[in-house]
Scaffold this motif. Structure first.
Motif, PDB file in Angstrom:
ATOM      1  N   LYS A  44       0.923  -1.803  -0.372  1.00  0.00           N
ATOM      2  CA  LYS A  44       0.246   0.194   0.066  1.00  0.00           C
ATOM      3  C   LYS A  44       0.836   1.025  -0.239  1.00  0.00           C
ATOM      4  CE  LYS A  44      -3.896  -1.141   1.566  1.00  0.00           C
ATOM      5  NZ  LYS A  44      -5.358  -1.450   3.048  1.00  0.00           N
ATOM      6  N   GLU A  45       1.843   1.084   1.035  1.00  0.00           N
ATOM      7  CA  GLU A  45       2.961   2.173   0.357  1.00  0.00           C
ATOM      8  C   GLU A  45       3.792   2.567  -0.165  1.00  0.00           C
ATOM      9  OE1 GLU A  45       4.043  -0.737   3.521  1.00  0.00           O
ATOM     10  OE2 GLU A  45       2.498  -0.104   3.073  1.00  0.00           O
ATOM     11  N   ASP A  46       4.253   0.911  -1.492  1.00  0.00           N
ATOM     12  CA  ASP A  46       4.433   1.520  -2.282  1.00  0.00           C
ATOM     13  C   ASP A  46       4.162   0.583  -3.084  1.00  0.00           C
ATOM     14  OD1 ASP A  46       6.965   1.836  -4.145  1.00  0.00           O
ATOM     15  OD2 ASP A  46       8.097   0.400  -2.471  1.00  0.00           O
ATOM     16  N   CYS A  47       2.881   1.114  -3.458  1.00  0.00           N
ATOM     17  CA  CYS A  47       2.842   0.091  -5.059  1.00  0.00           C
ATOM     18  C   CYS A  47       1.939   0.912  -6.764  1.00  0.00           C
ATOM     19  CB  CYS A  47       0.940   0.517  -4.479  1.00  0.00           C
ATOM     20  SG  CYS A  47      -0.343  -0.212  -5.248  1.00  0.00           S
ATOM     21  N   TRP A  48       3.001   0.299  -7.476  1.00  0.00           N
ATOM     22  CA  TRP A  48       2.565   1.025  -8.564  1.00  0.00           C
ATOM     23  C   TRP A  48       1.657  -0.285  -9.328  1.00  0.00           C
ATOM     24  CZ3 TRP A  48       8.755   1.372 -10.578  1.00  0.00           C
ATOM     25  CH2 TRP A  48       8.902   2.485  -9.958  1.00  0.00           C
ATOM     26  N   TYR A  56       2.172   3.240 -13.048  1.00  0.00           N
ATOM     27  CA  TYR A  56       1.776   4.414 -12.397  1.00  0.00           C
ATOM     28  C   TYR A  56       2.394   3.921 -10.365  1.00  0.00           C
ATOM     29  CZ  TYR A  56      -0.776   5.488 -16.143  1.00  0.00           C
ATOM     30  OH  TYR A  56      -0.736   5.746 -17.498  1.00  0.00           O
ATOM     31  N   ASN A  57       2.534   5.505 -10.023  1.00  0.00           N
ATOM     32  CA  ASN A  57       2.669   4.919  -8.397  1.00  0.00           C
ATOM     33  C   ASN A  57       0.881   5.224  -8.048  1.00  0.00           C
ATOM     34  OD1 ASN A  57       3.209   5.539  -5.781  1.00  0.00           O
ATOM     35  ND2 ASN A  57       5.258   5.817  -6.203  1.00  0.00           N
ATOM     36  N   VAL A  58       0.465   4.235  -7.645  1.00  0.00           N
ATOM     37  CA  VAL A  58      -0.917   4.630  -7.434  1.00  0.00           C
ATOM     38  C   VAL A  58      -0.918   4.870  -5.992  1.00  0.00           C
ATOM     39  CG1 VAL A  58      -2.100   3.994  -9.166  1.00  0.00           C
ATOM     40  CG2 VAL A  58      -1.950   2.472  -7.115  1.00  0.00           C
ATOM     41  N   LEU A  72      -7.429  -1.324  -6.042  1.00  0.00           N
ATOM     42  CA  LEU A  72      -6.521  -0.438  -6.136  1.00  0.00           C
ATOM     43  C   LEU A  72      -5.509  -2.326  -5.789  1.00  0.00           C
ATOM     44  CD1 LEU A  72      -6.737   1.141  -7.803  1.00  0.00           C
ATOM     45  CD2 LEU A  72      -5.816   2.669  -5.691  1.00  0.00           C
ATOM     46  N   MET A  73      -5.482  -2.474  -4.367  1.00  0.00           N
ATOM     47  CA  MET A  73      -3.810  -3.001  -4.016  1.00  0.00           C
ATOM     48  C   MET A  73      -3.861  -4.360  -5.057  1.00  0.00           C
ATOM     49  SD  MET A  73      -2.204  -2.014  -2.301  1.00  0.00           S
ATOM     50  CE  MET A  73      -0.986  -3.044  -2.339  1.00  0.00           C
ATOM     51  N   LYS A  74      -5.337  -5.090  -5.650  1.00  0.00           N
ATOM     52  CA  LYS A  74      -5.692  -6.371  -7.028  1.00  0.00           C
ATOM     53  C   LYS A  74      -4.862  -6.862  -7.256  1.00  0.00           C
ATOM     54  CE  LYS A  74     -10.963  -8.030  -5.308  1.00  0.00           C
ATOM     55  NZ  LYS A  74     -12.091  -7.153  -5.783  1.00  0.00           N
ATOM     56  N   ALA A  75      -3.816  -5.321  -7.868  1.00  0.00           N
ATOM     57  CA  ALA A  75      -3.111  -5.389  -8.924  1.00  0.00           C
ATOM     58  C   ALA A  75      -1.756  -4.741  -8.465  1.00  0.00           C
ATOM     59  CB  ALA A  75      -4.356  -4.165 -10.230  1.00  0.00           C
ATOM     60  N   GLY A  80      -2.716  -4.273 -14.081  1.00  0.00           N
ATOM     61  CA  GLY A  80      -3.935  -4.187 -14.071  1.00  0.00           C
ATOM     62  C   GLY A  80      -4.041  -4.326 -15.371  1.00  0.00           C
ATOM     63  N   THR A  81      -4.206  -4.362 -16.543  1.00  0.00           N
ATOM     64  CA  THR A  81      -5.136  -3.622 -17.528  1.00  0.00           C
ATOM     65  C   THR A  81      -6.171  -4.527 -17.540  1.00  0.00           C
ATOM     66  OG1 THR A  81      -2.601  -3.604 -18.497  1.00  0.00           O
ATOM     67  CG2 THR A  81      -5.014  -3.214 -20.430  1.00  0.00           C
ATOM     68  N   ASP A  82      -6.421  -6.030 -17.151  1.00  0.00           N
ATOM     69  CA  ASP A  82      -7.645  -6.689 -17.394  1.00  0.00           C
ATOM     70  C   ASP A  82      -8.504  -5.920 -15.948  1.00  0.00           C
ATOM     71  OD1 ASP A  82      -6.672  -7.263 -20.473  1.00  0.00           O
ATOM     72  OD2 ASP A  82      -6.092  -9.829 -19.336  1.00  0.00           O
TER      73      ASP A  82
END
Ligand code: FAD
Ligand code: NAP
Length: 509
Positions: A44-48, A56-58, A72-75, A80-82
């Motif tokens: 979570k604290e470092d999620c691309w 993207y750094n989300v 969001l964390m699922k990808a 995460g395109t699909d």
């Protein structure tokens, strides 16, 4: 959708992206990201996340994501395109996340034979899908026909010819149920774009025309043979050597979900009050556009709000509820009516409300999964609506009463907070008086003490009281639409009451 913390609305996100803060941690540098590197950023604290080759750094966006952090964390750390396409491919992430862009995925060197194998496999996979789409539920001779059609699809193409004054583009779709809703044409400024919907596939003709044409475009469809003609009027009666220069995507037959949403600018021609917070917006399609939004489908509106493109879905309705069904009602083909609730702190609806008559707004092609044939085979139709979840029910109601002869009963159970929130109450009551097949029940969750009608929220007991088959074994279709939790709970209650998945249609994004 999950409730967001205060200060975490879309507007707050837009403000943050404009603040000049370094949201990627890379000080504006763009880097090439390998798969291994991407995979490391999975917390979570470092999620691309990678979408269509861009990373993207989300992490800064987590708390602003309307679907919640867990979604969001699922990808996280992956492509995460699909997932993105399944949930909301219409969201303009390039604009929303532009300050979070880390860079591109590094291109992996692929050995040529493997590339070919993958390519062939992908084509074969698509072929099988098409085969399935064409042959499912059909008898053996039909399958043979479908197989021949499949071969045709592989060579799907168009033809064109001209007279002194006209250009005609012909597409033989071989679709027996081809109709005007499946053909979307935009012809403006010498650019012709014609999209034909074939199940979950889309065929596109898009060219920069050789010469100017007038704004009148006609679409002719020979439904039985599936022939589509797009007829353009030449501005000068000169001879054309070619139709024009092909644009990207021209003459392609691909999955609808792989085709980007196309928008055209529509003029706001009227805005009328429906209730204290809901308005009926009438938009006019540009000349040269042929677009009919099918029953049960929605469009997307796009506006630029403080420099960011924002897109939201809306479900077209009719200008009013017709009371007379002597003839099937026809779209006028020019106007799109949207019944929209203006939220006092809503980003998009506040901007919409500021639009003046004569202003323009971008409107997309239609999307949605509702299949009218579900209604055509039903004896009882039950519509459960919460607030503006009423919007898909408008055309559905009209279609059911005007065009489906096997329907015995049509019932709308309409949940609102207060009496003042009920949309088109008068019209619904009039319709119930006029047509004995139709019945409407209003249920209020926050009524005043004067309300003598039913009170409550969607619940198993309310549904068991109102959702009933007219005969023991009658074929029923239950459609539900409203706030996401309303819809999800409703579907669960219906299943608990013994209704099958096939008997329920939930309208979602
Ligand atoms: P936001 O800025 O997103 O939210 C601001 C505040 O408004 C929220 O905090 C909340 O209090 C309230 N709010 C916002 N959205 C919702 C919501 N969805 N449910 C409950 N409260 C909310 N809306 C219509 O009015 N007419 C339609 O025909 C219609 N069709 C839709 C079709 C589909 C397929 C979907 C998924 C949604 C549809 N919506 C429709 C909802 C619409 O897309 C927007 O969500 C809505 O207009 C709010 O946008 P906003 O930017 O103004 O609000
Ligand atoms: P609203 O006025 O807030 O609510 C309408 C009714 O639903 C009220 O009785 C309300 O009761 C009830 N309700 C709200 N939240 C509930 C929940 N969590 N559980 C059970 N009942 C609940 O509704 P609105 O503002 O018009 O919103 C309409 C919704 O429909 C929006 O979310 C919109 O996105 C959606 N919509 C979807 C589509 C589609 O095709 N997918 C089309 C149009 C609209 P309470 O008193 O408990 O709030």
């Amino acid at each position: 959708q999950v409730p967001l913390k205060p200060g975490r609305s879309l507007m707050d996100w837009i403000r943050l992206t404009k603040s000049g803060k370094d949201l990627t941690g890379l000080k504006g540098r763009l880097i090439e990201v390998t798969e291994d590197e991407l995979a490391k950023h999975n917390k979570k604290e470092d999620c691309w996340i990678c979408i269509r080759g861009f990373v993207y750094n989300v992490t800064p966006y987590m708390e602003y994501h309307p679907g919640g952090e867990d979604e969001l964390m699922k990808a996280a750390g992956t492509d995460g395109t699909d997932l993105f396409d399944q949930v909301h491919r219409w969201v303009n992430y390039e604009s929303m996340l532009k300050e979070c862009l880390v860079g591109r995925m590094a291109v992996k060197p692929i050995a040529a034979p493997k590339a070919i194998t993958l390519h062939v496999l992908a084509a074969f996979h698509d072929l099988l899908l098409l085969m399935y789409f064409l042959t499912v539920g059909q008898c053996v001779p039909c399958r043979k026909y479908a197989f021949l059609s499949l071969l045709y699809f592989l060579f799907y193409s168009y033809d064109w010819f001209q007279t002194d004054s006209l250009i005609t583009i012909v597409i033989y779709t071989k679709q027996k149920d081809m109709n005007a809703e499946l053909v979307i044409v935009d012809c403006q400024d010498k650019r012709l774009r014609g999209e034909i919907i074939v199940g979950s596939y889309s065929y596109l003709v898009e060219v920069d025309l050789d010469h100017a044409v007038s704004e009148d475009v006609a679409v002719n469809i020979a439904e039985k043979v599936g022939k589509v003609e797009i007829i353009l009027k030449k501005k000068d009666n000169n001879h054309w050597n070619t139709l024009g220069q092909p644009c990207e995507g021209h003459n392609s037959f691909i999955k609808r979900t792989d085709r980007g949403l196309f928008y055209r600018k529509c003029k706001l021609v009227s805005k009328t009050e429906v209730t204290h917070d809901t308005k009926l917006f009438c938009l006019m399609l540009p000349k040269g556009t042929h677009l009919l939004v099918p029953t049960g489908q929605h469009i997307y509106l796009k506006q630029i709000i403080t420099g960011t493109e924002v897109v939201k879905p809306y479900t077209p309705v009719l200008p009013f509820l017709p009371l007379d069904f002597q003839e099937p009602s026809h779209h006028d083909g020019v106007h799109i009516y949207l019944m929209i609730k203006i939220y006092s702190c809503g980003l998009f609806t506040q901007a919409l409300d500021c639009l003046q008559i004569g202003d323009y707004i971008s409107v997309s092609n239609p999307e949605g999964y509702f299949n009218k044939s579900q209604v055509q085979t039903s004896e009882d139709l039950i519509l459960l609506a919460g607030g503006t979840g009423f919007t898909p029910m408008v055309k559905l109601l009209n279609f059911a009463l005007a065009e489906v002869s096997c329907l015995r009963t049509v019932k709308l159970i309409f949940f609102n907070k207060t009496e003042d929130d009920i949309l088109w109450r008068n019209q619904l009551e009039q319709l119930a008086l006029k047509d004995e097949r139709f019945d409407v029940q209003f249920i209020l969750s926050q009524p005043t003490k004067d309300w003598v009608g039913r009170q409550g929220k969607i619940s198993s007991s309310l549904l068991s009281e109102f959702v009933k088959r007219s005969r023991k074994d009658s074929k029923v279709l239950i459609c539900i639409c409203g706030p996401t939790p309303f819809t999800e709970q409703g579907v669960q209650y219906l299943k608990d009451l013994g209704y099958s998945q096939e008997e329920i249609h939930a309208f979602t994004a």
